[in-house]
Design a protein around this motif. Structure first.
Motif, PDB file in Angstrom:
ATOM      1  N   LEU A 227      -2.121   5.552  12.567  1.00 52.59           N
ATOM      2  CA  LEU A 227      -1.855   6.925  12.098  1.00 52.59           C
ATOM      3  C   LEU A 227      -1.119   7.725  13.170  1.00 52.59           C
ATOM      4  O   LEU A 227      -0.173   8.456  12.868  1.00 52.59           O
ATOM      5  CB  LEU A 227      -3.169   7.616  11.715  1.00 52.59           C
ATOM      6  N   LYS A 228      -1.524   7.524  14.417  1.00 60.15           N
ATOM      7  CA  LYS A 228      -0.886   8.256  15.514  1.00 60.15           C
ATOM      8  C   LYS A 228       0.585   7.850  15.637  1.00 60.15           C
ATOM      9  O   LYS A 228       1.452   8.679  15.946  1.00 60.15           O
ATOM     10  CB  LYS A 228      -1.635   7.937  16.816  1.00 60.15           C
ATOM     11  N   ALA A 229       0.862   6.575  15.357  1.00 62.17           N
ATOM     12  CA  ALA A 229       2.255   6.084  15.453  1.00 62.17           C
ATOM     13  C   ALA A 229       3.081   6.498  14.232  1.00 62.17           C
ATOM     14  O   ALA A 229       4.289   6.289  14.204  1.00 62.17           O
ATOM     15  CB  ALA A 229       2.261   4.568  15.592  1.00 62.17           C
ATOM     16  N   GLY A 230       2.417   7.039  13.203  1.00 64.02           N
ATOM     17  CA  GLY A 230       3.150   7.450  12.004  1.00 64.02           C
ATOM     18  C   GLY A 230       3.150   6.387  10.912  1.00 64.02           C
ATOM     19  O   GLY A 230       3.961   6.422   9.987  1.00 64.02           O
ATOM     20  N   ILE A 231       2.219   5.425  11.021  1.00 66.31           N
ATOM     21  CA  ILE A 231       2.089   4.386   9.984  1.00 66.31           C
ATOM     22  C   ILE A 231       0.907   4.777   9.104  1.00 66.31           C
ATOM     23  O   ILE A 231      -0.234   4.858   9.579  1.00 66.31           O
ATOM     24  CB  ILE A 231       1.870   2.997  10.636  1.00 66.31           C
ATOM     25  N   ARG A 232       1.184   5.024   7.833  1.00 63.31           N
ATOM     26  CA  ARG A 232       0.157   5.658   7.006  1.00 63.31           C
ATOM     27  C   ARG A 232      -0.448   4.748   5.943  1.00 63.31           C
ATOM     28  O   ARG A 232      -1.270   5.192   5.140  1.00 63.31           O
ATOM     29  CB  ARG A 232       0.743   6.901   6.296  1.00 63.31           C
ATOM     30  N   ILE A 233      -0.011   3.471   5.924  1.00 61.52           N
ATOM     31  CA  ILE A 233      -0.551   2.581   4.887  1.00 61.52           C
ATOM     32  C   ILE A 233      -1.244   1.390   5.544  1.00 61.52           C
ATOM     33  O   ILE A 233      -0.671   0.734   6.423  1.00 61.52           O
ATOM     34  CB  ILE A 233       0.546   2.043   3.944  1.00 61.52           C
ATOM     35  N   VAL A 234      -2.468   1.127   5.084  1.00 59.84           N
ATOM     36  CA  VAL A 234      -3.213  -0.037   5.579  1.00 59.84           C
ATOM     37  C   VAL A 234      -3.463  -0.983   4.414  1.00 59.84           C
ATOM     38  O   VAL A 234      -3.834  -0.538   3.326  1.00 59.84           O
ATOM     39  CB  VAL A 234      -4.566   0.414   6.190  1.00 59.84           C
ATOM     40  N   ASN A 235      -3.214  -2.271   4.655  1.00 64.92           N
ATOM     41  CA  ASN A 235      -3.654  -3.278   3.691  1.00 64.92           C
ATOM     42  C   ASN A 235      -4.915  -3.908   4.262  1.00 64.92           C
ATOM     43  O   ASN A 235      -4.882  -4.593   5.280  1.00 64.92           O
ATOM     44  CB  ASN A 235      -2.567  -4.349   3.480  1.00 64.92           C
ATOM     45  N   TYR A 236      -6.036  -3.680   3.578  1.00 70.54           N
ATOM     46  CA  TYR A 236      -7.345  -4.141   4.049  1.00 70.54           C
ATOM     47  C   TYR A 236      -7.860  -5.115   3.017  1.00 70.54           C
ATOM     48  O   TYR A 236      -8.450  -4.729   2.015  1.00 70.54           O
ATOM     49  CB  TYR A 236      -8.288  -2.948   4.142  1.00 70.54           C
ATOM     50  N   GLY A 237      -7.552  -6.410   3.104  1.00 68.74           N
ATOM     51  CA  GLY A 237      -7.033  -7.031   4.257  1.00 68.74           C
ATOM     52  C   GLY A 237      -6.669  -8.490   3.992  1.00 68.74           C
ATOM     53  O   GLY A 237      -6.453  -8.974   2.887  1.00 68.74           O
ATOM     54  N   ASN A 238      -6.724  -9.173   5.080  1.00 70.17           N
ATOM     55  CA  ASN A 238      -6.316 -10.585   5.088  1.00 70.17           C
ATOM     56  C   ASN A 238      -7.522 -11.502   4.801  1.00 70.17           C
ATOM     57  O   ASN A 238      -8.584 -11.017   4.404  1.00 70.17           O
ATOM     58  CB  ASN A 238      -5.691 -10.904   6.450  1.00 70.17           C
ATOM     59  N   ARG A 271     -12.028   4.892   3.646  1.00 68.16           N
ATOM     60  CA  ARG A 271     -11.668   6.123   2.917  1.00 68.16           C
ATOM     61  C   ARG A 271     -12.512   7.303   3.405  1.00 68.16           C
ATOM     62  O   ARG A 271     -12.020   8.406   3.591  1.00 68.16           O
ATOM     63  CB  ARG A 271     -11.849   5.867   1.399  1.00 68.16           C
ATOM     64  N   ARG A 272     -13.803   7.011   3.617  1.00 66.77           N
ATOM     65  CA  ARG A 272     -14.695   8.085   4.072  1.00 66.77           C
ATOM     66  C   ARG A 272     -14.264   8.600   5.451  1.00 66.77           C
ATOM     67  O   ARG A 272     -14.172   9.793   5.677  1.00 66.77           O
ATOM     68  CB  ARG A 272     -16.127   7.535   4.143  1.00 66.77           C
ATOM     69  N   VAL A 273     -13.930   7.684   6.343  1.00 71.13           N
ATOM     70  CA  VAL A 273     -13.613   8.077   7.724  1.00 71.13           C
ATOM     71  C   VAL A 273     -12.243   8.744   7.822  1.00 71.13           C
ATOM     72  O   VAL A 273     -12.071   9.723   8.539  1.00 71.13           O
ATOM     73  CB  VAL A 273     -13.680   6.839   8.659  1.00 71.13           C
ATOM     74  N   PHE A 274     -11.247   8.219   7.121  1.00 64.70           N
ATOM     75  CA  PHE A 274      -9.870   8.696   7.328  1.00 64.70           C
ATOM     76  C   PHE A 274      -9.372   9.630   6.227  1.00 64.70           C
ATOM     77  O   PHE A 274      -8.277  10.181   6.334  1.00 64.70           O
ATOM     78  CB  PHE A 274      -8.910   7.502   7.510  1.00 64.70           C
ATOM     79  N   GLY A 275     -10.159   9.800   5.165  1.00 64.65           N
ATOM     80  CA  GLY A 275      -9.777  10.749   4.119  1.00 64.65           C
ATOM     81  C   GLY A 275      -8.440  10.415   3.488  1.00 64.65           C
ATOM     82  O   GLY A 275      -7.977   9.273   3.511  1.00 64.65           O
ATOM     83  N   ALA A 276      -7.798  11.456   2.978  1.00 61.28           N
ATOM     84  CA  ALA A 276      -6.586  11.240   2.190  1.00 61.28           C
ATOM     85  C   ALA A 276      -5.348  11.015   3.059  1.00 61.28           C
ATOM     86  O   ALA A 276      -4.260  10.760   2.536  1.00 61.28           O
ATOM     87  CB  ALA A 276      -6.372  12.437   1.269  1.00 61.28           C
ATOM     88  N   ASP A 277      -5.527  11.072   4.415  1.00 55.14           N
ATOM     89  CA  ASP A 277      -4.382  10.842   5.310  1.00 55.14           C
ATOM     90  C   ASP A 277      -3.804   9.457   5.174  1.00 55.14           C
ATOM     91  O   ASP A 277      -2.662   9.199   5.523  1.00 55.14           O
ATOM     92  CB  ASP A 277      -4.866  10.921   6.774  1.00 55.14           C
ATOM     93  N   LEU A 278      -4.669   8.550   4.735  1.00 54.07           N
ATOM     94  CA  LEU A 278      -4.320   7.134   4.760  1.00 54.07           C
ATOM     95  C   LEU A 278      -4.136   6.623   3.339  1.00 54.07           C
ATOM     96  O   LEU A 278      -4.920   6.959   2.460  1.00 54.07           O
ATOM     97  CB  LEU A 278      -5.508   6.402   5.406  1.00 54.07           C
TER      98      LEU A 278
END
Ligand SMILES: Cc1cc2nc3c(=O)[nH]c(=O)nc-3n(C[C@H](O)[C@H](O)[C@H](O)COP(=O)(O)O)c2cc1C
Length: 328
Positions: A227-238, A271-278
């Motif tokens: 998020l700090k680097a400006g990457i807003r999408i996570v695929n969770y996961g492998n 989702r709980r920890v990072f909210g709608a930012d992610l």
């Protein structure tokens, strides 16, 4: 109609595909995908504007994504007409890789249902050949290109080389089959630099694909750094790393329904920890419409699967879409 096709496929999977030796079953499945124009039958797609979503600012006709596994352009093209809202290509490395020797994929069967364990080892044609082959793929739905490397320089080169050919770029730091990719999650400091450099290398939306084996590090270090680097999408996961004596490497990545409880839990917590930012693509163990709906209800922006495509057949995407339409 889709119920009948699903029942026929289950019969085919139980009666034929799951009885063939794995390499023969894979060859047969891929040959059918390449040669039979399933996408022209009109059985698989549902065009309903209510299903449309945006992921990283890109429009997808629906939130169901084929996860990374195929690199053959004929199969990628076909998959784009089989109901998916986006199709992910296999992770590509800078140089071609033959992958690990056979046996590199085995089936599992537990109470949760049929799954796979693979130690594929990134068999792929390498950056230049893959780039050339993508020219023939019409983007009927967004293509997510995926990259995997062993150094920051590898990822930057791959993102620059492949980025222009996909609508989104996924970078894989989580496949358990090659030590150097999997180990990124054990070096959060270097990983933070990787995230920054990759972000600076492209203007396309980036997805970081994380491992269910590193839930704590993902939450504490990797996702905040993304998020700090400006990457807003996570695929969770492998896949999840497991010991598997039948494989040439003695271990591999587990995929399929055994992953589902962790996928749901990781999604809820993230989702709980990072909210709608992610934005979150929830991948791992989806093989029924109920599981897809459960993940979307818990806040996934999209869901991904691969093993369900093999064990439940190409009709699964349509079944999920039908269920989603009923709920809108
Ligand atoms: C044979 C095989 C090859 C895969 N190759 C890749 C890959 O190249 N890159 C990647 O990020 N994930 C790869 N995956 C992982 C899937 O994309 C997916 O994340 C994982 O299988 C969990 O989802 P599932 O339970 O729906 O299969 C592979 C999985 C399998 C079974």
């Amino acid at each position: 109609m889709s119920r009948t096709i699903a029942a026929l496929y289950r019969f085919l999977y139980a009666g034929v595909l799951s009885r063939l030796p794995e390499p023969a079953a894979i060859a047969l499945g891929q040959s059918v995908l390449r040669r039979v124009p399933l996408d022209r039958l009109g059985w698989f797609q549902i065009d309903d504007p209510r299903l449309a979503i945006r992921l990283g600012g890109v429009s997808l006709p629906n939130p169901v994504i084929l996860a990374a596994m195929y690199y053959d352009p004929a199969i990628l093209s076909r998959a784009m007409g089989l109901g998916f809202g986006a199709v992910t290509a296999k992770s590509i490395t800078r140089q071609a890789r033959p992958g690990h020797p056979q046996p590199n994929l085995v089936r599992t069967l537990t109470g949760a249902g049929p799954g796979l364990v693979n130690c594929n080892g990134f068999q792929n044609p390498g950056l230049d050949a893959f780039r050339a082959s993508l020219a023939s793929v019409p983007h009927r739905v967004p293509l997510i290109v995926s990259v995997a490397g062993e150094s920051i320089d590898d990822y930057v080169t791959l993102v620059r080389g492949l980025g222009p050919l996909g609508e989104l770029i996924e970078f894989n730091i989580s496949s358990p089959n090659t030590k150097l990719v999997y180990e990124w999650s054990t070096k959060p400091g270097e990983l933070a630099a990787l995230l920054r450099e990759v972000r600076a290398a492209t203007t396309k939306p980036l997805i970081v694909k994380v491992s269910p084996d590193f839930a704590e590090t993902n939450e504490r270090e990797i996702i905040p750094a993304a998020l700090k680097a400006g990457i807003r999408i996570v695929n969770y996961g492998n896949t999840r790393k497991v010991t598997e004596r039948r494989l040439s490497q003695g271990e591999g990545g587990l995929s399929g329904p055994d992953l589902f409880p962790a996928t749901l839990e990781n999604l809820r917590r993230t989702r709980r920890v990072f909210g709608a930012d992610l934005e979150i693509i929830a991948t791992g163990g989806v093989d029924t419409p109920d599981k897809a709906v459960a993940l979307l209800q818990e806040g996934a922006n999209a869901i991904g699967y691969f093993t369900g495509f093999v064990t439940r057949g190409p009709i699964l995407a349509r079944q999920i879409l039908e269920r989603l339409c009923e709920r809108r």
